[in-house]
Design a protein around this motif. Structure first.
Motif, PDB file in Angstrom:
ATOM      1  N   TRP A 228     -24.335   5.035 -76.588  1.00  0.00           N
ATOM      2  CA  TRP A 228     -25.298   5.254 -75.503  1.00  0.00           C
ATOM      3  C   TRP A 228     -26.111   6.518 -75.734  1.00  0.00           C
ATOM      4  CZ3 TRP A 228     -27.183   2.700 -71.369  1.00  0.00           C
ATOM      5  CH2 TRP A 228     -27.807   3.442 -70.366  1.00  0.00           C
ATOM      6  N   ARG A 236     -32.665   2.528 -72.891  1.00  0.00           N
ATOM      7  CA  ARG A 236     -31.272   2.121 -72.772  1.00  0.00           C
ATOM      8  C   ARG A 236     -30.902   1.544 -71.408  1.00  0.00           C
ATOM      9  NH1 ARG A 236     -28.511   8.157 -73.453  1.00  0.00           N
ATOM     10  NH2 ARG A 236     -29.389   9.078 -71.545  1.00  0.00           N
ATOM     11  N   TYR A 240     -28.911  -1.926 -71.318  1.00  0.00           N
ATOM     12  CA  TYR A 240     -27.596  -1.990 -70.678  1.00  0.00           C
ATOM     13  C   TYR A 240     -27.579  -3.032 -69.558  1.00  0.00           C
ATOM     14  CZ  TYR A 240     -23.528  -0.540 -67.918  1.00  0.00           C
ATOM     15  OH  TYR A 240     -22.359  -0.518 -67.207  1.00  0.00           O
ATOM     16  N   HIS A 243     -27.634  -6.539 -71.025  1.00  0.00           N
ATOM     17  CA  HIS A 243     -26.322  -6.883 -71.573  1.00  0.00           C
ATOM     18  C   HIS A 243     -25.339  -7.216 -70.452  1.00  0.00           C
ATOM     19  CE1 HIS A 243     -22.727  -6.681 -74.086  1.00  0.00           C
ATOM     20  NE2 HIS A 243     -22.200  -5.857 -73.209  1.00  0.00           N
ATOM     21  N   ARG A 244     -25.332  -6.402 -69.442  1.00  0.00           N
ATOM     22  CA  ARG A 244     -24.385  -6.561 -68.334  1.00  0.00           C
ATOM     23  C   ARG A 244     -24.711  -7.781 -67.476  1.00  0.00           C
ATOM     24  NH1 ARG A 244     -23.004  -1.373 -64.540  1.00  0.00           N
ATOM     25  NH2 ARG A 244     -22.604  -2.471 -62.588  1.00  0.00           N
ATOM     26  N   GLY A 265     -26.242  -0.528 -62.726  1.00  0.00           N
ATOM     27  CA  GLY A 265     -26.457  -0.725 -64.149  1.00  0.00           C
ATOM     28  C   GLY A 265     -27.850  -0.385 -64.629  1.00  0.00           C
ATOM     29  N   ARG A 269     -28.882   4.457 -64.013  1.00  0.00           N
ATOM     30  CA  ARG A 269     -29.049   4.912 -65.393  1.00  0.00           C
ATOM     31  C   ARG A 269     -30.465   5.421 -65.650  1.00  0.00           C
ATOM     32  NH1 ARG A 269     -23.695   5.213 -66.706  1.00  0.00           N
ATOM     33  NH2 ARG A 269     -22.703   3.518 -65.564  1.00  0.00           N
TER      34      ARG A 269
END
Length: 291
Positions: A228, A236, A240, A243-244, A265, A269
């Motif tokens: 990360w 990012r 992220y 992906h989540r 998420g 971030r």
């Protein structure tokens, strides 16, 4: 009285959560120690009514508070279990603890518990949130709080660990049902996390846990964190969340779950990345003004 393990709990205005936790562990008859950080509600009164030993300590961050608790309380059992006030022990986990004997795990330093996370009355099953293993039980005097972290609190042990996949701790913060509380809380967390990452850029912080993709749950987390930090900011959070939400099936968690995955998420971030940029710009401006 249980002579195998003790409980340590951190509190601050937890009168709505603490009775639920204490009731879930009463049958274990283990010593309970509560480190409070200045509650103004009935938290201390409730803790003492259950026979807990209570001490006060001003709060700075979670890792330092846990460090103080582990160094201050007069623990006499060979093992400790460290729980947050908004967690509780399920009957299945309680049964495992009732049969726990330290002599049977002499070759291990710590035990991971499986966590079920509840948000707005909904169990978040996807997006990497279940199964989710937390090192919550470890040998007293061997495990310690990771002070290299500024926001995330985790415990570290030098030796081998066990993972208990069956039996769970339930984590549900009723205060977070109010989204304004959730946002305010995570805004504070974003300050801590942004400052931590800036300090890591300057090599003022290191990883206490060895990064290892196929290692223990915390070693894998350390590996993912290192990845990360190497990923470009502002990009990012998108990676992220995708992906989540997609690859970890977060979209299956229903409307409430999808809201949680987006806020925790992506939004959180991105706020951290923005604050990192602000801190770096401020430092550059201050350095320029001194020339």
């Amino acid at each position: 009285m249980n002579t195998e393990f003790s409980f340590i709990i951190l509190t601050f205005n937890e009168e709505m959560h603490l009775p639920r936790l204490l009731q879930s562990i009463t049958e274990l008859q283990a010593p309970v120690f509560v480190l409070d950080s200045g509650s103004t509600d009935r938290t201390v009164e409730l803790a003492e009514s259950y026979g807990a030993i209570v001490q006060q300590h001003a709060f700075e961050n979670h890792p330092k508070q846990w460090h103080h608790a582990l160094k201050t309380f007069a623990i006499t059992t060979p093992w400790v279990i460290c729980l947050d006030a908004d967690q509780m022990v399920t009957p299945e986990l309680k049964q495992k603890l009732m049969s726990f004997r330290s002599s049977e795990v002499s070759g291990y330093d710590g035990i991971y518990f499986n966590r079920k996370f509840i948000f707005k009355d909904r169990w978040v099953k996807h997006g990497g949130y279940f199964p989710f293993y937390l090192l919550k039980m470890f040998k007293y005097g061997v495990g310690y709080s990771d002070l290299q972290e500024n926001m995330d609190h985790r415990f570290v042990v030098p030796g081998k660990t066990l993972i208990w996949k069956d039996g769970h701790i339930i984590e549900e913060n009723y205060k977070e049902n109010d989204i304004s509380f959730w946002i305010a809380k995570h805004n504070r967390y974003s300050d801590l996390l942004a400052q931590e990452e800036v300090e890591r850029m300057k090599n003022l912080r290191t990883q206490s846990v060895q990064p290892k993709f196929n290692g223990s749950p915390d070693e894998r987390t350390a590996w993912l964190k290192r990845l990360w930090w190497q990923t470009p900011r502002y990009i990012r959070p998108f990676l992220y969340f995708t992906h989540r939400f997609i690859f970890k099936f977060g979209f299956l968690d229903g409307r409430t779950g999808r809201m949680f995955h987006f806020m925790q998420g992506f939004w959180f971030r991105m706020v951290v990345d923005i604050k990192i940029g602000e801190l770096l710009n401020k430092e550059n401006n201050n350095a320029g003004s001194k020339k």
